[in-house]
Structure formats: structure tokens, C-alpha cells
Design a protein around this motif. Structure first.
Motif, PDB file in Angstrom:
ATOM      1  N   GLY A 265      31.855  42.438  44.442  1.00 26.88           N
ATOM      2  CA  GLY A 265      32.878  43.256  43.569  1.00 26.88           C
ATOM      3  C   GLY A 265      32.614  44.886  44.408  1.00 26.88           C
ATOM      4  O   GLY A 265      33.688  45.350  44.656  1.00 26.88           O
ATOM      5  N   ASP A 266      31.551  45.096  44.460  1.00 26.04           N
ATOM      6  CA  ASP A 266      31.217  46.439  45.328  1.00 26.04           C
ATOM      7  C   ASP A 266      32.093  46.387  46.615  1.00 26.04           C
ATOM      8  O   ASP A 266      32.793  47.356  47.190  1.00 26.04           O
ATOM      9  CB  ASP A 266      29.881  46.686  45.586  1.00 26.04           C
ATOM     10  N   GLU A 267      31.870  45.244  47.494  1.00 25.91           N
ATOM     11  CA  GLU A 267      32.473  45.065  48.698  1.00 25.91           C
ATOM     12  C   GLU A 267      34.095  45.268  48.755  1.00 25.91           C
ATOM     13  O   GLU A 267      34.659  45.794  49.323  1.00 25.91           O
ATOM     14  CB  GLU A 267      32.187  43.669  49.252  1.00 25.91           C
ATOM     15  N   LEU A 268      34.704  44.627  47.497  1.00 22.85           N
ATOM     16  CA  LEU A 268      36.068  44.590  47.321  1.00 22.85           C
ATOM     17  C   LEU A 268      36.516  46.140  47.119  1.00 22.85           C
ATOM     18  O   LEU A 268      37.767  46.627  47.899  1.00 22.85           O
ATOM     19  CB  LEU A 268      36.545  43.855  46.266  1.00 22.85           C
ATOM     20  N   VAL A 269      35.662  46.915  46.505  1.00 27.31           N
ATOM     21  CA  VAL A 269      36.207  48.269  46.348  1.00 27.31           C
ATOM     22  C   VAL A 269      35.898  49.167  47.388  1.00 27.31           C
ATOM     23  O   VAL A 269      36.551  50.080  47.982  1.00 27.31           O
ATOM     24  CB  VAL A 269      35.447  48.868  44.917  1.00 27.31           C
ATOM     25  N   TRP A 270      34.476  49.129  47.721  1.00 26.90           N
ATOM     26  CA  TRP A 270      33.849  50.419  48.896  1.00 26.90           C
ATOM     27  C   TRP A 270      34.204  49.943  50.071  1.00 26.90           C
ATOM     28  O   TRP A 270      34.060  50.987  50.899  1.00 26.90           O
ATOM     29  CB  TRP A 270      32.390  50.407  48.540  1.00 26.90           C
ATOM     30  N   VAL A 271      34.259  48.569  50.433  1.00 29.03           N
ATOM     31  CA  VAL A 271      34.672  48.392  51.864  1.00 29.03           C
ATOM     32  C   VAL A 271      35.940  48.156  52.019  1.00 29.03           C
ATOM     33  O   VAL A 271      36.696  48.695  52.911  1.00 29.03           O
ATOM     34  CB  VAL A 271      33.853  47.037  52.229  1.00 29.03           C
ATOM     35  N   TYR A 272      36.705  47.335  51.198  1.00 27.92           N
ATOM     36  CA  TYR A 272      38.116  46.959  51.479  1.00 27.92           C
ATOM     37  C   TYR A 272      39.030  47.912  50.523  1.00 27.92           C
ATOM     38  O   TYR A 272      40.257  48.013  50.932  1.00 27.92           O
ATOM     39  CB  TYR A 272      38.258  45.561  50.903  1.00 27.92           C
ATOM     40  N   GLY A 273      38.492  48.723  49.618  1.00 30.65           N
ATOM     41  CA  GLY A 273      39.180  49.897  49.055  1.00 30.65           C
ATOM     42  C   GLY A 273      40.624  49.365  48.232  1.00 30.65           C
ATOM     43  O   GLY A 273      41.445  50.021  47.869  1.00 30.65           O
ATOM     44  N   LEU A 274      40.149  48.148  47.456  1.00 31.13           N
ATOM     45  CA  LEU A 274      41.201  47.484  46.742  1.00 31.13           C
ATOM     46  C   LEU A 274      41.547  48.633  45.398  1.00 31.13           C
ATOM     47  O   LEU A 274      40.658  49.064  44.745  1.00 31.13           O
ATOM     48  CB  LEU A 274      41.058  46.229  46.155  1.00 31.13           C
ATOM     49  N   HIS A 275      42.817  48.810  45.157  1.00 30.45           N
ATOM     50  CA  HIS A 275      43.164  49.843  44.188  1.00 30.45           C
ATOM     51  C   HIS A 275      42.824  51.141  44.282  1.00 30.45           C
ATOM     52  O   HIS A 275      42.960  52.128  43.742  1.00 30.45           O
ATOM     53  CB  HIS A 275      42.801  49.545  42.623  1.00 30.45           C
TER      54      HIS A 275
END
Length: 166
Positions: free
Chosen positions: A142-152
């Protein structure tokens, strides 16, 4: 039909910000706190911690389904680009799996509670260790989705809309 839906904001959401992380943090906290309470209860012989653990698992079981609902909605609205898709798929798969695993562990905990509310077998604590590891891995994804890939995030939403990210 689409004209009746609320417009999407600059996060590509129909509401101000993501709800999934808010709800899922409650689930994470309740599952981990339940395990800690079981450990404290087991080693200190203070059996009131078992009651605290039970109620945390009970509410975590309900909350994880709410988190999944918002997670599915927000994943669908994220317009994930190609490189993020495998991570999002794995996060989704583990999230759904965790819902079943947490529900099963809570059911097991309920049976243990009915049989003897002052005892938790070591096998249950072992499963708690495995569950904790799985939760930490899910948090990492989940952290990777937000902090690496920037979803939303606004910049990524704009880049996807402009066709920069595919």
C-alpha cells in the motif's frame, strides 16, 4: 447515467480524499493490537487482555470489508498505469485474502473464547505471528502504491490524463 454521478476532483475521486487508507489503518491497528494483547495476556496471565484482543479482532473483521469496498472503488478510479498494475493487483489479491483470513481467525478466536476465555493455545499465537507478517507486507504494498507510484496524487492524476503515464 454518468451525469448523475458526482464529478471527480483533482485526485480523480468523487469525494475530497481517499477513504481506503483511513479505514485500513484502523484494521491494521486493531489486528496488531489484538496480537499484542494476546501476547501480553499469555505471558502475564492477565486474562482481561484476551477480551480486549477478541473485540479488536471482531471489529477488524467488520472494518476490513469496509476498507476493501473503498479500496476497490478507489483502485478503479485511480486509472493505474502499466508499471503500477502488478503491485495493485497483488495488493488487491492479498487484501481480499486477508479479509477471509481475518474472518477465519476471528471465528477460531470466538470458539476458543467460548471454550475457555482464560486460555489461548500457542498455535493461535503462531498464526498471529504469520498474520502480522502478512499485514506488514500488505502495508508495504500500500505504501508503494502511494509513495512510489503516487496513485490519487494530483501530479500523477494530471500525468495520466495528459497521457504522459500509460
Amino acid at each position: 447515467m454518468l451525469k448523475y454521478l458526482p464529478p471527480l476532483n483533482d485526485h480523480n475521486l468523487p469525494y475530497p480524499d481517499t477513504i481506503h487508507p483511513i479505514v485500513v489503518h484502523f484494521v491494521i491497528a486493531m489486528v496488531l493490537f489484538a496480537f499484542i494483547c494476546d501476547l501480553i495476556g499469555y505471558f502475564s496471565k492477565n486474562y482481561t487482555f484476551y477480551e480486549v484482543s477478541w473485540w479488536n479482532m471482531f471489529f477488524a473483521t467488520i472494518s476490513i470489508f469496509i476498507a476493501i469496498i473503498f479500496g476497490q472503488i478507489e483502485a478503479g478510479l485511480a486509472q493505474p498505469y502499466e508499471v503500477v498494475q502488478p503491485v495493485l493487483n497483488l495488493h488487491t489479491l492479498i487484501g481480499w485474502s486477508l479479509s477471509g483470513i481475518i474472518a477465519a481467525i476471528t471465528g477460531w478466536r470466538y470458539v476458543l473464547r467460548l471454550r475457555n476465555p482464560k486460555k489461548v493455545p500457542i498455535a493461535y499465537l503462531g498464526v498471529g505471528v504469520l498474520l502480522t507478517g502478512l499485514v506488514f507486507f500488505q502495508v508495504y504494498l500500500g505504501d508503494e502504491l502511494v509513495w512510489v507510484y503516487g496513485l490519487h496524487t494530483v501530479k500523477v492524476v494530471e500525468a495520466v490524463k495528459e497521457g504522459i503515464l500509460q
